[in-house]
Design a protein around this motif. Structure first.
Motif, PDB file in Angstrom:
ATOM      1  N   TRP B  69       0.844  -1.204   0.000  1.00  0.00           N
ATOM      2  CA  TRP B  69       0.000   0.000   0.000  1.00  0.00           C
ATOM      3  C   TRP B  69       0.874   1.247   0.000  1.00  0.00           C
ATOM      4  N   GLN B  70       1.934   1.221   0.830  1.00  0.00           N
ATOM      5  CA  GLN B  70       2.835   2.371   0.937  1.00  0.00           C
ATOM      6  C   GLN B  70       3.747   2.486  -0.278  1.00  0.00           C
ATOM      7  N   GLU B  71       4.399   1.359  -0.621  1.00  0.00           N
ATOM      8  CA  GLU B  71       5.436   1.376  -1.640  1.00  0.00           C
ATOM      9  C   GLU B  71       4.918   1.808  -2.993  1.00  0.00           C
ATOM     10  N   PHE B  72       3.779   1.279  -3.360  1.00  0.00           N
ATOM     11  CA  PHE B  72       3.281   1.540  -4.704  1.00  0.00           C
ATOM     12  C   PHE B  72       2.388   2.779  -4.743  1.00  0.00           C
ATOM     13  N   GLY B  73       2.222   3.451  -3.617  1.00  0.00           N
ATOM     14  CA  GLY B  73       1.335   4.618  -3.593  1.00  0.00           C
ATOM     15  C   GLY B  73      -0.060   4.246  -4.037  1.00  0.00           C
ATOM     16  N   LEU B  74      -0.581   3.186  -3.436  1.00  0.00           N
ATOM     17  CA  LEU B  74      -1.833   2.622  -3.946  1.00  0.00           C
ATOM     18  C   LEU B  74      -3.017   3.573  -3.807  1.00  0.00           C
ATOM     19  N   PHE B  75      -2.962   4.450  -2.786  1.00  0.00           N
ATOM     20  CA  PHE B  75      -4.102   5.351  -2.615  1.00  0.00           C
ATOM     21  C   PHE B  75      -4.272   6.211  -3.862  1.00  0.00           C
ATOM     22  N   GLN B  76      -3.149   6.814  -4.298  1.00  0.00           N
ATOM     23  CA  GLN B  76      -3.169   7.642  -5.515  1.00  0.00           C
ATOM     24  C   GLN B  76      -3.650   6.823  -6.715  1.00  0.00           C
ATOM     25  N   VAL B  77      -3.121   5.591  -6.833  1.00  0.00           N
ATOM     26  CA  VAL B  77      -3.490   4.741  -7.965  1.00  0.00           C
ATOM     27  C   VAL B  77      -4.990   4.436  -7.945  1.00  0.00           C
ATOM     28  N   GLY B 144      -0.608  10.617 -21.737  1.00  0.00           N
ATOM     29  CA  GLY B 144       0.222  10.928 -20.593  1.00  0.00           C
ATOM     30  C   GLY B 144      -0.566  11.603 -19.494  1.00  0.00           C
ATOM     31  N   HIS B 145      -1.804  11.988 -19.793  1.00  0.00           N
ATOM     32  CA  HIS B 145      -2.655  12.596 -18.772  1.00  0.00           C
ATOM     33  C   HIS B 145      -3.912  11.767 -18.618  1.00  0.00           C
ATOM     34  N   LEU B 146      -4.691  12.156 -17.620  1.00  0.00           N
ATOM     35  CA  LEU B 146      -5.941  11.466 -17.364  1.00  0.00           C
ATOM     36  C   LEU B 146      -6.859  11.508 -18.588  1.00  0.00           C
ATOM     37  N   SER B 147      -6.874  12.684 -19.281  1.00  0.00           N
ATOM     38  CA  SER B 147      -7.798  12.827 -20.403  1.00  0.00           C
ATOM     39  C   SER B 147      -7.488  11.793 -21.492  1.00  0.00           C
ATOM     40  N   GLY B 148      -6.205  11.546 -21.749  1.00  0.00           N
ATOM     41  CA  GLY B 148      -5.840  10.573 -22.768  1.00  0.00           C
ATOM     42  C   GLY B 148      -6.302   9.176 -22.398  1.00  0.00           C
ATOM     43  N   VAL B 149      -6.112   8.826 -21.126  1.00  0.00           N
ATOM     44  CA  VAL B 149      -6.524   7.494 -20.672  1.00  0.00           C
ATOM     45  C   VAL B 149      -8.033   7.344 -20.827  1.00  0.00           C
ATOM     46  N   VAL B 150      -8.775   8.398 -20.447  1.00  0.00           N
ATOM     47  CA  VAL B 150     -10.234   8.329 -20.551  1.00  0.00           C
ATOM     48  C   VAL B 150     -10.651   8.203 -22.011  1.00  0.00           C
ATOM     49  N   LEU B 151     -10.051   9.033 -22.878  1.00  0.00           N
ATOM     50  CA  LEU B 151     -10.418   8.982 -24.305  1.00  0.00           C
ATOM     51  C   LEU B 151     -10.145   7.603 -24.890  1.00  0.00           C
ATOM     52  N   GLY B 226       0.453   8.231 -18.366  1.00  0.00           N
ATOM     53  CA  GLY B 226       1.712   8.794 -17.907  1.00  0.00           C
ATOM     54  C   GLY B 226       1.959   8.329 -16.482  1.00  0.00           C
ATOM     55  N   PRO B 227       3.038   8.820 -15.863  1.00  0.00           N
ATOM     56  CA  PRO B 227       3.384   8.344 -14.525  1.00  0.00           C
ATOM     57  C   PRO B 227       2.284   8.597 -13.498  1.00  0.00           C
ATOM     58  N   ASP B 228       1.539   9.715 -13.634  1.00  0.00           N
ATOM     59  CA  ASP B 228       0.526   9.989 -12.620  1.00  0.00           C
ATOM     60  C   ASP B 228      -0.880   9.683 -13.109  1.00  0.00           C
ATOM     61  N   SER B 229      -0.997   8.955 -14.209  1.00  0.00           N
ATOM     62  CA  SER B 229      -2.346   8.576 -14.638  1.00  0.00           C
ATOM     63  C   SER B 229      -2.462   7.065 -14.820  1.00  0.00           C
ATOM     64  N   GLN B 230      -1.703   6.306 -14.023  1.00  0.00           N
ATOM     65  CA  GLN B 230      -1.797   4.847 -14.112  1.00  0.00           C
ATOM     66  C   GLN B 230      -2.998   4.346 -13.341  1.00  0.00           C
ATOM     67  N   TYR B 238       3.572  -2.888 -13.977  1.00  0.00           N
ATOM     68  CA  TYR B 238       4.908  -2.296 -13.847  1.00  0.00           C
ATOM     69  C   TYR B 238       5.635  -2.887 -12.654  1.00  0.00           C
ATOM     70  N   SER B 239       4.902  -3.062 -11.533  1.00  0.00           N
ATOM     71  CA  SER B 239       5.580  -3.576 -10.348  1.00  0.00           C
ATOM     72  C   SER B 239       6.041  -5.007 -10.572  1.00  0.00           C
TER      73      SER B 239
END
Lengths: 314, 287
Positions: B69-77, B144-151, B226-230, B238-239
Motif C-alpha cells: 500500500w505504501q510502496e506503490f502509492g496505492l491510494f493515488q493509484v 500521458g494525462h488522465l484525459s488521454g486514458v479516458v479517451l 503517464g506516470p501519474d495517470s496509471q 509495472y511492479s
C-alpha cells in the motif's frame, strides 16, 4: 419545436417565401419516408466519437505504415516480412491463440450441455466459473509462476505421487502463456456457450427422442446445427481475447523467444525503438490476420449452416 | 402421475451416472483444483514470510499488505482508477444510450454500416487500434494525462454500451412513447420522463459492465498513461515486470487487493445482470 418543425401556417404575404417553406417541408417529408429525420441527430455524438477516436487514428496508422523513415511506401511491410524475427511473431501468436480458443470453446460445449437443465448448485457452479474473470493478468501470472513453478504445489504433488522424477517445466515458456489464456478465456467462452444453449428450445430434442433418436443423433442433428452460429461467435470473441495476449506473454512466457507474440513486436517497435511507421505496420498486419481468421470462421459457418440458423429457435 | 414422475427421476439419475458425465465432471474438477492452486498460492504467498522449498511458508504475516500500500502509492493509484472508470462510464452512457435508442428503433439508410462500425472496436484486439490511437493522442497532447486514458478507454466502451442497451430498448413498447407524443411530449421529455426510468436497469447493467471492463482494461491504459495517470492494472504490471526490486510477496498482496476489488464489482454486476441472458439477447440483435 423549432422553426423548421412548425407547419407553414404563417401570415407571410410573400408567395415565394411560402413556397420555399413548402418545399422545405416536402423535403422533410420525403426524407422522413426514408427514415431520416431529426431524431437521427441523437446518433451524431456516438458517430463522431467513433470517427474521431477509432477511424481517424486507424487511418492515420495505416497512412503512417506507408511512410517509413527510408525506402518506398511498402518498405516497412517488406522489412516485416523479410525479417524472420518479426515475421515469425504472426505464427507464434496463431500457434498460441488458435489452440487455446479452440480448447476453450470445445471444453465449454459438453460442460454447458450438462448444465442446461435445473439442478442443485447450478447457481453456485456458474458463479465459481465466473470468478476467473476477476483474476486479472498479474494475479494469474503470479499464481501460475507460484503454482506450476519448479518448487510449486503442482510439481511437488507430482513428485510426491511419483509420477515424475524431475519437476516439469511449465512456466516461462509456451505452456505458461497457454494456461493463462485458458484460465482467462474459459469462463468467458463458457458463459457465452451456456447462454446460446439455453436459447435452444428443449422440446426440439424431446421431439427427436420420441422419433427414436439417441443422444448422439440428437446432439449431432439438432443441437449442434442450432448452436453453430453461437459457437462461431464464441470462437471469434475468445480468439480476439487470446490473439491480443500481451502482458501474460511477457510475465509468464518467454518474451524474447517462443512466446514473442505480435503485440510484443508492435509494442517494441513503438515504445522501445520509437519506430512509429513500423509499429503502425505491425498493428495493421495484426488486425488483418485477426480479421482474416474471423472472416474464415464466419464464412465457413455461413457456408455450412445457413438454412438451420434461420428458424427453430424457441 | 406419481409413477411417471419417479421413472423420470430415476432416468435422470441414470443419465448423470454415465461415464461421459463422470469424465466431464472430472475434467471440470481438475480445472477447479488447479485454479484453486493458482489462486491459493498467490493468497498464501501474500500472507507468507520466507517461503522457499516447502509446502507452506514458515510463518504468516500481514505486513506485505501495508508495505505494498505504501510502496506503490496505492491510494493515488486507486483514486486515478476511480476517476478514469467513473468518467468513462458517465461519458459512454451519455453518448451510447441515445445512439442505441436510434439504432434499436429506427431503420434508415446506412444503419447496417453504422452497426458494423460500432462492432469493430469490440472485434479488434485493443493493441491494433491502441498504438495508432496513442500516437494520435500524443500528437495532440492528450496522452500521458488522465484525459488521454479516458479517451482511449472510451473507444471500446461506447460500442459496448450501445450493444448492451439495444435489447433493453427493444423491450420497451413503442406505444408508450407514441402515447406520450400524443399528449404533447417532445423528444427530450420522452427521454427524461419515460425512457430514462424504464431503462434504469439496463443503464445500470451497462454501467457496471463498462466499469468492470475499464478497471480491468490493460492495453489501452498502458499505451496512453503517464506516470501519474496509471490505473491499478498498469501499476500492477509495472511492479511485476520490474521484478527483483521489490519483494514478490508485496506484488502478490497487491494482486490480491486488485482481485478482491474486481470480485466485489462483479458480484454487484451479477445482482443486476444475468450474464447468460444478456449475451443471448445481444446476439439476436447482432445477427
Amino acid at each position: 419545436m423549432s422553426a423548421t418543425a412548425t407547419p407553414p401556417r404563417t401570415d407571410d404575404p410573400a408567395p415565394d417565401g411560402r413556397s420555399r417553406v413548402g418545399t422545405r417541408v416536402a423535403l422533410r417529408h420525403r426524407l422522413a419516408e426514408r427514415g431520416i429525420d431529426r431524431q437521427l441527430l441523437l446518433l451524431v455524438p456516438a458517430a463522431v466519437f467513433i470517427l474521431v477516436l477509432f477511424i481517424y487514428p486507424f487511418g492515420y496508422g495505416v497512412g503512417l505504415s506507408f511512410q517509413p523513415a527510408e525506402g518506398g511506401p511498402f518498405a516497412a511491410y517488406q522489412e516485416f516480412f523479410s525479417d524472420a524475427y518479426l515475421r515469425d511473431t504472426i505464427w507464434t501468436t496463431l500457434k498460441l491463440s488458435l489452440p487455446a480458443a479452440l480448447l476453450n470453446v470445445a471444453a465449454s460445449v459438453p460442460i454447458a450441455y450438462r448444465m442446461r437443465g435445473r439442478f442443485r448448485g447450478k447457481r453456485l457452479l456458474t458463479t465459481v466459473l465466473v470468478v476467473p474473470i476477476t483474476l486479472g493478468t498479474v494475479l494469474t501470472a503470479q499464481g501460475l509462476l507460484n503454482f506450476l513453478g519448479p518448487t510449486g504445489w503442482f510439481n511437488r504433488t507430482l513428485l510426491a505421487v511419483g509420477l515424475t522424477d524431475d519437476p516439469i517445466r511449465l512456466t516461462n515458456n509456451y505452456w505458461g502463456v497457454f494456461f493463462s489464456i485458458v484460465i482467462t478465456g474459459f469462463p468467458f467462452a463458457f458463459l457465452l456457450v451456456l447462454s446460446y444453449l439455453s436459447g435452444i428450445d428443449p422440446t426440439l430434442e424431446r421431439a427427436a427422442a420420441t422419433l427414436g433418436a439417441n443422444w448422439w443423433q440428437r446432439f449431432r442433428r439438432i443441437t449442434l446445427p442450432l448452436l453453430a452460429p453461437g459457437l462461431a461467435t464464441t470462437f471469434c470473441l475468445t480468439f480476439v481475447l487470446a490473439f491480443s495476449v500481451f502482458p501474460s506473454a511477457i510475465l509468464v512466457g518467454d518474451p524474447a523467444g517462443t512466446t514473442r507474440v505480435i503485440s510484443i513486436a508492435a509494442y517494441d517497435a513503438a515504445y522501445v525503438q520509437y519506430d512509429y511507421p513500423m509499429a503502425a505496420t505491425i498493428a495493421v498486419l495484426m488486425g488483418l490476420v485477426e480479421l482474416l481468421v474471423i472472416a474464415a470462421v464466419l464464412g465457413w459457418r455461413a457456408l455450412l449452416y445457413t438454412g438451420a440458423t434461420a428458424g427453430g429457435k424457441g | 402421475m406419481t409413477s411417471s414422475g419417479t421413472t423420470l427421476a430415476r432416468r435422470r439419475r441414470r443419465l448423470v451416472a454415465r461415464p461421459a458425465a463422470w469424465l466431464i465432471w472430472g475434467v471440470v474438477a481438475f480445472f477447479f483444483v488447479n485454479l484453486a492452486g493458482v489462486i491459493g498460492s498467490v493468497l498464501v504467498s501474500s500472507f507468507g514470510n520466507r517461503w522457499f522449498d516447502t509446502w507452506f511458508p514458515q510463518e504468516f504475516t500481514t505486513k506485505w499488505y501495508g508495505q505494498s500500500w505504501q510502496e506503490f502509492g496505492l491510494f493515488q493509484v486507486l483514486v486515478v482508477t476511480l476517476e478514469v472508470s467513473l468518467l468513462v462510464v458517465g461519458i459512454s452512457v451519455l453518448v451510447g444510450v441515445p445512439a442505441a435508442y436510434v439504432l434499436a428503433r429506427r431503420s434508415f439508410p446506412g444503419r447496417r454500416l453504422l452497426y458494423l462500425l460500432f462492432l469493430l472496436p469490440i472485434l479488434m484486439p485493443p493493441i491494433t487500434y491502441g498504438i495508432p490511437l496513442a500516437t494520435v493522442l500524443y500528437k495532440y497532447g492528450f496522452a500521458g494525462h488522465l484525459s488521454g486514458v479516458v479517451l482511449a478507454n472510451l473507444v471500446p466502451s461506447v460500442p459496448f454500451v450501445i450493444l448492451t442497451m439495444t435489447p433493453f430498448i427493444e423491450q420497451i413498447d413503442p406505444a408508450v412513447e407514441r402515447a406520450a407524443r400524443m399528449c404533447g411530449a417532445g423528444t427530450r421529455q420522452i427521454f427524461v420522463r419515460i425512457l430514462a426510468p424504464l431503462l434504469t436497469p439496463g443503464i445500470l447493467a451497462a454501467s457496471i459492465l463498462v466499469l468492470v471492463r475499464t478497471v480491468g482494461m490493460f492495453e489501452l491504459t498502458f499505451l496512453t498513461a503517464g506516470p501519474d495517470s496509471q490505473t491499478l492494472v498498469v501499476a500492477l504490471y509495472y511492479s511485476m515486470s520490474a521484478a527483483g526490486i521489490r519483494a514478490q510477496q508485496s506484488i502478490d498482496a497487491m494482486a490480491v487487493m486488485y482481485t478482491a476489488m474486481m470480485l466485489v464489482l462483479l458480484v454487484i454486476a451479477l445482482r443486476f445482470v444475468n450474464p447468460t441472458q444478456l449475451v443471448a439477447r445481444v446476439r439476436e440483435d447482432v445477427d
